[in-house]
Scaffold this active site. Structure first.
Site, PDB file in Angstrom:
ATOM      1  N   GLN A  64       0.727  -1.042   0.038  1.00 42.25           N
ATOM      2  CA  GLN A  64      -0.009   0.183  -0.146  1.00 42.25           C
ATOM      3  C   GLN A  64       0.826   1.149  -0.184  1.00 42.25           C
ATOM      4  OE1 GLN A  64      -2.550  -1.498   3.372  1.00 42.25           O
ATOM      5  NE2 GLN A  64      -3.969  -0.500   2.117  1.00 42.25           N
ATOM      6  N   ARG A  72       3.562   0.017  13.006  1.00 40.47           N
ATOM      7  CA  ARG A  72       3.263  -1.341  12.316  1.00 40.47           C
ATOM      8  C   ARG A  72       3.440  -1.219  10.944  1.00 40.47           C
ATOM      9  NH1 ARG A  72      -2.298  -3.987  11.055  1.00 40.47           N
ATOM     10  NH2 ARG A  72      -1.183  -6.183  10.530  1.00 40.47           N
ATOM     11  N   HIS A 106       0.907  -9.275   4.662  1.00 29.70           N
ATOM     12  CA  HIS A 106      -0.416  -8.317   4.446  1.00 29.70           C
ATOM     13  C   HIS A 106      -0.652  -8.551   2.876  1.00 29.70           C
ATOM     14  CE1 HIS A 106      -2.307  -4.922   6.625  1.00 29.70           C
ATOM     15  NE2 HIS A 106      -2.830  -4.848   5.392  1.00 29.70           N
ATOM     16  N   ASN A 123      -1.925 -10.768   8.451  1.00 27.87           N
ATOM     17  CA  ASN A 123      -2.961  -9.817   8.542  1.00 27.87           C
ATOM     18  C   ASN A 123      -4.142 -10.312   7.969  1.00 27.87           C
ATOM     19  OD1 ASN A 123      -3.642  -6.905   9.119  1.00 27.87           O
ATOM     20  ND2 ASN A 123      -4.300  -7.308   6.586  1.00 27.87           N
ATOM     21  N   GLU A 124      -5.327 -10.172   8.751  1.00 28.21           N
ATOM     22  CA  GLU A 124      -6.585 -10.426   8.498  1.00 28.21           C
ATOM     23  C   GLU A 124      -6.612 -11.409   7.738  1.00 28.21           C
ATOM     24  OE1 GLU A 124      -7.972  -6.718   6.847  1.00 28.21           O
ATOM     25  OE2 GLU A 124      -8.175  -5.699   8.670  1.00 28.21           O
ATOM     26  N   ASN A 154      -8.188  -5.599  14.324  1.00 30.82           N
ATOM     27  CA  ASN A 154      -8.430  -4.510  13.393  1.00 30.82           C
ATOM     28  C   ASN A 154     -10.055  -4.282  13.200  1.00 30.82           C
ATOM     29  OD1 ASN A 154      -5.789  -5.082  12.964  1.00 30.82           O
ATOM     30  ND2 ASN A 154      -5.991  -5.675  10.794  1.00 30.82           N
ATOM     31  N   TYR A 163     -13.080  -1.758  12.323  1.00 26.31           N
ATOM     32  CA  TYR A 163     -13.690  -0.581  11.361  1.00 26.31           C
ATOM     33  C   TYR A 163     -15.076  -0.346  11.714  1.00 26.31           C
ATOM     34  CZ  TYR A 163      -9.225  -0.729   9.094  1.00 26.31           C
ATOM     35  OH  TYR A 163      -8.004  -0.396   8.921  1.00 26.31           O
ATOM     36  N   GLU A 221      -5.458  -2.059  14.073  1.00 27.27           N
ATOM     37  CA  GLU A 221      -5.708  -1.076  12.950  1.00 27.27           C
ATOM     38  C   GLU A 221      -7.060  -0.452  13.446  1.00 27.27           C
ATOM     39  OE1 GLU A 221      -6.414  -2.419   9.009  1.00 27.27           O
ATOM     40  OE2 GLU A 221      -4.332  -3.631   9.121  1.00 27.27           O
ATOM     41  N   TRP A 226      -4.918   3.252  11.631  1.00 24.60           N
ATOM     42  CA  TRP A 226      -4.832   3.081  10.206  1.00 24.60           C
ATOM     43  C   TRP A 226      -5.367   4.292   9.449  1.00 24.60           C
ATOM     44  CZ3 TRP A 226      -2.570  -0.816   7.612  1.00 24.60           C
ATOM     45  CH2 TRP A 226      -2.573  -0.656   6.044  1.00 24.60           C
ATOM     46  N   GLU A 245      -5.633   1.887  -1.378  1.00 22.62           N
ATOM     47  CA  GLU A 245      -6.644   1.216  -0.701  1.00 22.62           C
ATOM     48  C   GLU A 245      -7.165  -0.004  -1.384  1.00 22.62           C
ATOM     49  OE1 GLU A 245      -7.579   0.702   2.391  1.00 22.62           O
ATOM     50  OE2 GLU A 245      -9.349  -0.348   1.905  1.00 22.62           O
ATOM     51  N   TRP A 246      -6.297  -1.103  -1.885  1.00 22.17           N
ATOM     52  CA  TRP A 246      -6.797  -2.227  -2.637  1.00 22.17           C
ATOM     53  C   TRP A 246      -7.659  -2.249  -3.737  1.00 22.17           C
ATOM     54  CZ3 TRP A 246      -2.783  -4.813  -0.905  1.00 22.17           C
ATOM     55  CH2 TRP A 246      -2.294  -4.953   0.551  1.00 22.17           C
TER      56      TRP A 246
HETATM   57  C1  PNW Z   1      -8.016  -3.811   6.074  1.00 25.22           C
HETATM   58  N1  PNW Z   1     -13.806  -6.070   4.333  1.00 25.22           N
HETATM   59  O1  PNW Z   1      -8.473  -4.300   4.988  1.00 25.22           O
HETATM   60  C2  PNW Z   1      -6.415  -3.905   5.890  1.00 25.22           C
HETATM   61  O2  PNW Z   1      -5.695  -4.451   6.878  1.00 25.22           O
HETATM   62  C3  PNW Z   1      -5.854  -2.816   5.464  1.00 25.22           C
HETATM   63  O3  PNW Z   1      -4.768  -3.032   4.523  1.00 25.22           O
HETATM   64  C4  PNW Z   1      -6.720  -1.811   4.888  1.00 25.22           C
HETATM   65  O4  PNW Z   1      -6.044  -0.543   4.184  1.00 25.22           O
HETATM   66  C5  PNW Z   1      -7.735  -1.278   5.813  1.00 25.22           C
HETATM   67  O5  PNW Z   1      -8.361  -2.571   6.540  1.00 25.22           O
HETATM   68  C6  PNW Z   1      -9.052  -0.432   5.269  1.00 25.22           C
HETATM   69  O6  PNW Z   1      -9.788  -1.007   4.505  1.00 25.22           O
HETATM   70  C7  PNW Z   1     -10.010  -4.574   5.029  1.00 25.22           C
HETATM   71  O7  PNW Z   1     -14.240  -6.170   3.367  1.00 25.22           O
HETATM   72  C8  PNW Z   1     -10.307  -4.571   3.685  1.00 25.22           C
HETATM   73  O8  PNW Z   1     -14.138  -6.100   5.569  1.00 25.22           O
HETATM   74  C9  PNW Z   1     -11.652  -5.242   3.639  1.00 25.22           C
HETATM   75  C10 PNW Z   1     -12.440  -5.381   4.655  1.00 25.22           C
HETATM   76  C11 PNW Z   1     -11.977  -5.304   5.810  1.00 25.22           C
HETATM   77  C12 PNW Z   1     -10.665  -4.913   6.062  1.00 25.22           C
END
Ligand code: PNW
Length: 457
Positions: free
Chosen positions: A26, A83, A127, A171-172, A294, A296, A357, A404, A411-412
């Site tokens: 990233q 991190r 990651h 990671n995740e 992590n 959100y 995160e 984060w 962002e993917w």
């Molecule tokens: C995480 N979802 O990604 C990652 O660890 C980070 O690299 C990323 O930038 C950040 O959160 C923000 O998106 C996710 O679909 C991507 O639930 C997708 C999901 C959750 C976390």
């Protein structure tokens, strides 16, 4: 809401660790430089239609060349921890075999620079940037990838264990399994739906094997970074309640139960059975020194009534909450909720927690005076830190919060369209501009232990 307000800044206990988080693909860029091999994210981002606006991580934030400037920013921020992830194909271009000295040297420079700045490194090994050569042999569907990962862990453990405070093998793993191999929204873009489950088992085995190799190399603290969302049923209809329970087992339960208890949730065992060999669950259940969360947002889940659709889950909008620019609901108390749930579920098996995160996407850039006024991010960080403080007051052992992200980055699947940084990045000039949230975070860290003065002053 039981998040306390009042006091100029959230107050966390003495010794609480504040940090920021990033990941190699990233931010690093330099995708074709100094012997780095291709990863599945290079392949995926270069395939048409996979990433928004055709964005790639070829240059990203150019952190590979600007790491010294980024360390200086973190010194100004006053964080005690950082991190970041090591790019597997930068140190092992083909995934295994002969290491790339230039890649190893880069992380030596980064680690030494961080320690000089008084910042303790937390290092993620995976990651999501799997070396493409390993994907060509089946990637995480192939059990051999676990051994390659263990060799990589041994290599970087031996080289860096003397300088790394905390390690995160994977990671995740839930996002890597479901977004990468089941739904195809992330690299390698496979849409295997329920056939993706061997990937979950192999990532978990990778976690366990890497933990063993890291400890053998002298690592003192090995944990994880698992993505969690409290699951709220869309209604009290048994169909919604039941499917929410199943999705909770898949998203929140599978990886945590395996790591902490050495077993899979009973409801989903049939999906994993074929991949399990003797001894695997013991390998996966390595002692972890911290449990990384992590977080959100929570998810509202309903039964998908479309019988033609193989996906039984439907996600319903959470009405009544502010949304970030990503459309994700802002629900700080749900972070407290998740921490309480974790402790209630795992009790003595749960080690101290780190928030590995937590953050939000808001797109504002510099105004005419060069100021990035991102008040919603300040509100987000303030309320989420207060939620952590409340969870601690309610008895959950939380030791740190890594936001984060340090800077806006790739962002993917969303490319550069979602900005999570405390630092704004201009992707034309690569200029870094600390946002108002950066100033706020720095002041918040300085204000720790001064609750009385802050409240009255
Ligand atoms: C995480 N979802 O990604 C990652 O660890 C980070 O690299 C990323 O930038 C950040 O959160 C923000 O998106 C996710 O679909 C991507 O639930 C997708 C999901 C959750 C976390």
């Amino acid at each position: 809401m039981s998040v306390p307000t009042g006091g100029a800044f959230p107050q966390l206990p003495p010794g609480f660790r504040f940090g920021t988080s990033t990941a190699a693909y990233q931010i690093e860029g330099a995708a074709g430089e100094d012997g780095r091999g291709p990863s599945i994210w290079d392949t995926f981002s270069h395939a048409p239609g996979r990433v928004k606006d055709g964005a790639t991580g070829d240059v990203a934030c150019d952190h590979y060349h600007r790491y010294a400037e980024d360390i200086a920013l973190m010194r100004d921020l006053g964080v005690g921890g950082y991190r970041f992830s090591i790019s597997w194909p930068r140190v092992l271009p083909k995934g295994r075999g002969t290491p790339n000295q230039q890649g190893l040297d880069f992380y030596d420079r980064l680690l030494d620079g961080l320690l000089e700045a008084g910042i303790a490194p937390m290092v993620t090994l995976y990651h999501w940037d799997l070396p493409q050569a390993l994907e060509d042999d089946g990637g995480w569907l192939n059990r051999d990838t676990v051994e390659a990962f263990a060799e990589y862990a041994a290599l970087v453990g031996e080289r860096y264990a003397d300088r790394v405070e905390h390690w995160v093998p994977v990671n995740e793993p839930n996002v890597a399994t479901f977004n990468g191999y089941a739904l195809g929204q992330h690299a390698p873009g496979r849409k295997l739906m329920f056939d993706a489950f061997p990937v979950a088992h192999h990532l978990l085995l990778g976690h366990g094997r890497a933990a063993i190799e890291l400890r053998r190399a002298g690592a003192e603290s090995v944990g994880c970074a698992n993505n969690h969302s409290p699951m709220w049923p869309a209604s009290d209809d048994p169909a919604d309640v039941g499917i929410t329970k199943l999705f909770d087992a898949l998203w929140n339960g599978l990886f945590t139960e395996a790591m902490l208890l050495g077993r899979y949730p009973r409801d989903i065992m049939p999906l994993l059975e074929d991949a399990i060999q003797d001894g695997d669950m013991v390998t996966i259940r390595q002692p972890v020194d911290f449990y990384g969360v992590n977080y959100y947002n929570p998810l509202r889940v309903a039964a998908n009534l479309d019988e033609e659709d193989e996906n039984p889950f439907e996600f319903v909008d959470l009405v009544g909450y502010d949304k970030t620019d990503f459309g994700w609901p802002v629900v700080p108390d749900s972070l407290r909720e998740w921490l309480i749930i974790l402790r209630a579920r795992y009790r003595a098996a749960l080690p101290p927690i780190m928030i590995t995160e937590s953050g939000c996407s808001y797109g504002m850039g510099p105004d005419a005076d060069g100021v990035v006024d991102d008040q919603p991010r300040i509100d987000y960080l303030d309320s989420h830190l207060r939620a952590v403080a409340t969870a601690i007051a309610q008895g959950v052992d939380v030791r740190g919060y890594y936001t984060w992200s340090l800077m806006d980055n790739f962002e993917w699947a969303e490319g550069f369209s979602q900005r999570f940084g405390l630092v704004h990045v201009d992707y034309d000039t690569l200029e870094r501009t600390p946002k108002r949230s950066f100033q706020w975070f720095a002041e918040m860290i300085k204000a720790q232990g001064h609750a009385a003065e802050q409240a009255t002053g």
